[in-house]
Design a protein around this motif. Structure first.
Motif, PDB file in Angstrom:
ATOM      1  N   ASN A 248      39.164  37.534  55.221  1.00 36.46           N
ATOM      2  CA  ASN A 248      38.667  38.902  55.154  1.00 36.46           C
ATOM      3  C   ASN A 248      39.809  39.874  54.908  1.00 36.46           C
ATOM      4  O   ASN A 248      40.889  39.751  55.484  1.00 36.46           O
ATOM      5  CB  ASN A 248      37.944  39.265  56.454  1.00 36.46           C
ATOM      6  CG  ASN A 248      37.320  40.644  56.398  1.00 36.46           C
ATOM      7  OD1 ASN A 248      37.877  41.598  56.905  1.00 36.46           O
ATOM      8  ND2 ASN A 248      36.155  40.730  55.774  1.00 36.46           N
ATOM      9  N   ALA A 249      39.573  40.849  54.011  1.00 32.93           N
ATOM     10  CA  ALA A 249      40.541  41.895  53.678  1.00 32.93           C
ATOM     11  C   ALA A 249      41.866  41.312  53.174  1.00 32.93           C
ATOM     12  O   ALA A 249      42.937  41.881  53.405  1.00 32.93           O
ATOM     13  CB  ALA A 249      40.781  42.816  54.868  1.00 32.93           C
ATOM     14  N   LEU A 250      41.790  40.188  52.478  1.00 33.06           N
ATOM     15  CA  LEU A 250      42.979  39.569  51.893  1.00 33.06           C
ATOM     16  C   LEU A 250      43.690  40.564  50.988  1.00 33.06           C
ATOM     17  O   LEU A 250      43.070  41.226  50.161  1.00 33.06           O
ATOM     18  CB  LEU A 250      42.561  38.334  51.092  1.00 33.06           C
ATOM     19  CG  LEU A 250      43.661  37.622  50.285  1.00 33.06           C
ATOM     20  CD1 LEU A 250      44.659  36.970  51.223  1.00 33.06           C
ATOM     21  CD2 LEU A 250      43.036  36.592  49.342  1.00 33.06           C
ATOM     22  N   GLN A 251      45.007  40.666  51.132  1.00 35.19           N
ATOM     23  CA  GLN A 251      45.807  41.546  50.283  1.00 35.19           C
ATOM     24  C   GLN A 251      46.398  40.737  49.132  1.00 35.19           C
ATOM     25  O   GLN A 251      46.982  39.675  49.341  1.00 35.19           O
ATOM     26  CB  GLN A 251      46.918  42.202  51.093  1.00 35.19           C
ATOM     27  CG  GLN A 251      46.423  43.091  52.225  1.00 35.19           C
ATOM     28  CD  GLN A 251      45.568  44.237  51.714  1.00 35.19           C
ATOM     29  OE1 GLN A 251      46.038  45.093  50.959  1.00 35.19           O
ATOM     30  NE2 GLN A 251      44.301  44.257  52.120  1.00 35.19           N
ATOM     31  N   PHE A 252      46.227  41.264  47.914  1.00 31.68           N
ATOM     32  CA  PHE A 252      46.739  40.582  46.732  1.00 31.68           C
ATOM     33  C   PHE A 252      47.218  41.611  45.730  1.00 31.68           C
ATOM     34  O   PHE A 252      46.446  42.458  45.276  1.00 31.68           O
ATOM     35  CB  PHE A 252      45.650  39.698  46.104  1.00 31.68           C
ATOM     36  CG  PHE A 252      46.103  38.979  44.865  1.00 31.68           C
ATOM     37  CD1 PHE A 252      46.927  37.864  44.949  1.00 31.68           C
ATOM     38  CD2 PHE A 252      45.722  39.426  43.604  1.00 31.68           C
ATOM     39  CE1 PHE A 252      47.356  37.211  43.800  1.00 31.68           C
ATOM     40  CE2 PHE A 252      46.141  38.773  42.461  1.00 31.68           C
ATOM     41  CZ  PHE A 252      46.967  37.664  42.557  1.00 31.68           C
ATOM     42  N   GLU A 253      48.486  41.560  45.417  1.00 31.90           N
ATOM     43  CA  GLU A 253      49.108  42.459  44.435  1.00 31.90           C
ATOM     44  C   GLU A 253      48.730  43.916  44.685  1.00 31.90           C
ATOM     45  O   GLU A 253      48.365  44.659  43.774  1.00 31.90           O
ATOM     46  CB  GLU A 253      48.752  42.043  43.014  1.00 31.90           C
ATOM     47  CG  GLU A 253      49.357  40.694  42.618  1.00 31.90           C
ATOM     48  CD  GLU A 253      49.167  40.359  41.149  1.00 31.90           C
ATOM     49  OE1 GLU A 253      48.541  41.167  40.416  1.00 31.90           O
ATOM     50  OE2 GLU A 253      49.645  39.290  40.729  1.00 31.90           O
TER      51      GLU A 253
ATOM     52  N   ALA B 147      44.008  43.467  37.682  1.00 28.12           N
ATOM     53  CA  ALA B 147      44.286  44.607  36.813  1.00 28.12           C
ATOM     54  C   ALA B 147      43.172  45.623  36.982  1.00 28.12           C
ATOM     55  O   ALA B 147      42.010  45.250  37.224  1.00 28.12           O
ATOM     56  CB  ALA B 147      44.389  44.178  35.350  1.00 28.12           C
ATOM     57  N   PRO B 148      43.483  46.907  36.854  1.00 33.00           N
ATOM     58  CA  PRO B 148      42.414  47.905  36.953  1.00 33.00           C
ATOM     59  C   PRO B 148      41.542  47.911  35.708  1.00 33.00           C
ATOM     60  O   PRO B 148      42.005  47.604  34.607  1.00 33.00           O
ATOM     61  CB  PRO B 148      43.187  49.227  37.080  1.00 33.00           C
ATOM     62  CG  PRO B 148      44.497  48.959  36.428  1.00 33.00           C
ATOM     63  CD  PRO B 148      44.811  47.523  36.691  1.00 33.00           C
ATOM     64  N   LEU B 149      40.280  48.232  35.907  1.00 28.94           N
ATOM     65  CA  LEU B 149      39.419  48.588  34.786  1.00 28.94           C
ATOM     66  C   LEU B 149      39.831  49.995  34.361  1.00 28.94           C
ATOM     67  O   LEU B 149      39.890  50.905  35.190  1.00 28.94           O
ATOM     68  CB  LEU B 149      37.953  48.561  35.213  1.00 28.94           C
ATOM     69  CG  LEU B 149      37.428  47.194  35.662  1.00 28.94           C
ATOM     70  CD1 LEU B 149      36.117  47.353  36.424  1.00 28.94           C
ATOM     71  CD2 LEU B 149      37.257  46.255  34.470  1.00 28.94           C
ATOM     72  N   ARG B 150      40.114  50.168  33.087  1.00 24.52           N
ATOM     73  CA  ARG B 150      40.699  51.436  32.649  1.00 24.52           C
ATOM     74  C   ARG B 150      39.834  52.121  31.602  1.00 24.52           C
ATOM     75  O   ARG B 150      39.096  51.487  30.867  1.00 24.52           O
ATOM     76  CB  ARG B 150      42.109  51.188  32.102  1.00 24.52           C
ATOM     77  CG  ARG B 150      43.079  50.702  33.182  1.00 24.52           C
ATOM     78  CD  ARG B 150      44.486  50.508  32.671  1.00 24.52           C
ATOM     79  NE  ARG B 150      44.579  49.366  31.769  1.00 24.52           N
ATOM     80  CZ  ARG B 150      45.086  49.420  30.549  1.00 24.52           C
ATOM     81  NH1 ARG B 150      45.523  50.565  30.060  1.00 24.52           N
ATOM     82  NH2 ARG B 150      45.145  48.331  29.797  1.00 24.52           N
ATOM     83  N   GLN B 151      39.958  53.438  31.574  1.00 27.43           N
ATOM     84  CA  GLN B 151      39.255  54.234  30.589  1.00 27.43           C
ATOM     85  C   GLN B 151      39.889  54.046  29.212  1.00 27.43           C
ATOM     86  O   GLN B 151      40.928  53.404  29.069  1.00 27.43           O
ATOM     87  CB  GLN B 151      39.279  55.701  31.008  1.00 27.43           C
ATOM     88  CG  GLN B 151      38.652  55.928  32.385  1.00 27.43           C
ATOM     89  CD  GLN B 151      38.674  57.371  32.819  1.00 27.43           C
ATOM     90  OE1 GLN B 151      37.757  58.127  32.530  1.00 27.43           O
ATOM     91  NE2 GLN B 151      39.734  57.754  33.535  1.00 27.43           N
ATOM     92  N   ALA B 152      39.264  54.644  28.196  1.00 23.26           N
ATOM     93  CA  ALA B 152      39.739  54.471  26.829  1.00 23.26           C
ATOM     94  C   ALA B 152      41.162  54.985  26.642  1.00 23.26           C
ATOM     95  O   ALA B 152      41.915  54.465  25.816  1.00 23.26           O
ATOM     96  CB  ALA B 152      38.794  55.159  25.856  1.00 23.26           C
TER      97      ALA B 152
END
Length: 378
Positions: free
Chosen positions: A48-53, A107-112
């Motif tokens: 639970n609440a594992l931290q990754f990068e 990686a984040p989902l990013r806008q155009a």
């Protein structure tokens, strides 16, 4: 945002549907495949609440296997509240009694423009995406992902469901048009809040992209209850033209038992198999979870893309049959909020690996769980 009328002109959309034949129809001449069957391999759970990068791992709502890399993309439904909206890359291996998941990147989902999606603002002027579905494009180095949008009446906050294309880094490269019935409304017409585009999958050849609603539109009937089911819409996109070309009604099962307010059953993910066939993950909850996987077939269903309401004329819904009810799986230690399904690589015995993933809702009372099956008939 100003309220939208439910229906935009259908002329251009339906013209595209005529010009680009629905692939489900094109593939109907294929011989009938053997029924899908599952054999349980095992499961594993993440802390639970594992931290990754620099992120908190949780809210895993959909999973998609990338045949080119052998890895899996998993999307989080964090609406940029804990960390920016994002996806993970993972390696998964499975054999009977042993399932492992290793996170490799995020990686984040990013806008155009390359910037991360911001959280929803207090005044509703900025609406964060609600990521729910992810699908690797088998023909290009990109993926599609879906957002459920938003519908809040006070203060009025309306955001349409969306299907976006992203490059391998997560940057948005296109937003696909949605079927006209799926626009959000302040009136009780169109999608209900948090019950929209939950399932997403490319066909194995990449020619079609399918987007599945979780629950019915207001005008298509009530949500499922213990005494009745519902019909939800599956929309077929021509992947090359990036347009919706057909739509079919899927028969959602009744709620498995009467429950308190908020009890629900819905389509939480799909895996398109080609030829109008699917694995459909139905996730129900009352005071406990009930997770079922069905094999569905749209090959004889009525195209309802041009229909404002499903009851407007006679129609034939998709057919389905139960493949597995997780409650009947011997050895499965628990059944949590399973929301994602994908078909993975072929195993040594010729069967295919099927992987399910659960959404812990960033709650200490739930878990992030990966469940693996060996499947025949795929």
């Amino acid at each position: 945002m100003r309220p939208r009328a439910l229906l935009v002109p259908l002329v251009a959309l339906l013209a595209c549907a005529v010009a680009v034949p629905a692939a489900a129809s094109q593939e109907r001449a294929h011989p009938k495949p053997e029924p899908v069957s599952f054999s349980y391999l095992g499961e594993t759970e993440l802390p639970n609440a594992l931290q990754f990068e620099g992120t908190t791992v949780g809210g895993l709502s959909s999973i998609s296997w990338d045949a080119r890399t052998g890895k899996y993309l998993i999307i989080s439904d964090d609406r940029s509240q804990i960390d920016p909206a994002r996806f993970y890359t993972a390696a998964i291996s499975a054999r009977r009694g042993a399932v492992t998941l290793r996170l490799e990147a995020t990686a984040p989902l990013r806008q155009a423009d390359g910037s991360p999606f911001p959280p929803t603002s207090a005044d509703g002027a900025v609406i964060a995406p609600d990521p729910e579905g992810i699908a690797v494009d088998p023909r290009h180095r990109r993926f599609a992902w879906s957002s459920e949008g938003e519908r809040v009446l006070s203060p009025l906050t309306l955001g349409d469901p969306a299907v976006r294309l992203a490059d391998a880094s997560g940057r948005t490269t296109a937003t696909l048009p949605i079927a006209p019935q799926l626009h959000m409304n302040a009136q009780e017409v169109g999608p209900r809040r948090n019950q929209t585009l939950e399932g997403l999958s490319y066909t194995p050849n990449g020619a079609q992209l399918w987007a599945a609603m979780e629950d019915p539109l207001y005008q298509d009937g009530e949500d499922p209850a213990a005494d009745h089911g519902a019909r939800v819409r599956f929309t077929e996109y021509d992947a090359a033209h990036r347009l919706p070309v057909a739509q079919y009604a899927y028969p959602l099962s009744p709620l498995f038992e009467a429950g308190p307010a908020g009890s629900t059953n819905g389509v939480s993910d799909i895996a398109a198999l080609g030829g109008g066939r699917f694995l459909v993950l139905e996730r129900a909850f009352t005071t406990r979870n009930k997770i079922r996987v069905f094999e569905a077939d749209a090959s004889r269903a009525t195209d309802v893309l041009g229909r404002d309401a499903l009851a407007a004329a006679p129609m034939t819904a998709m057919r389905k049959r139960l493949v597995v009810d997780l409650a009947a799986v011997h050895g499965l230690p628990r059944i949590d909020n399973v929301e994602g399904i994908t078909v993975g690589p072929r195993l040594h015995d010729g069967r295919r690996l099927v992987v399910l993933v659960s959404d812990d809702n960033f709650s200490t009372g739930q878990v992030t769980q990966v469940i693996a099956f060996a499947a025949s008939g795929l």
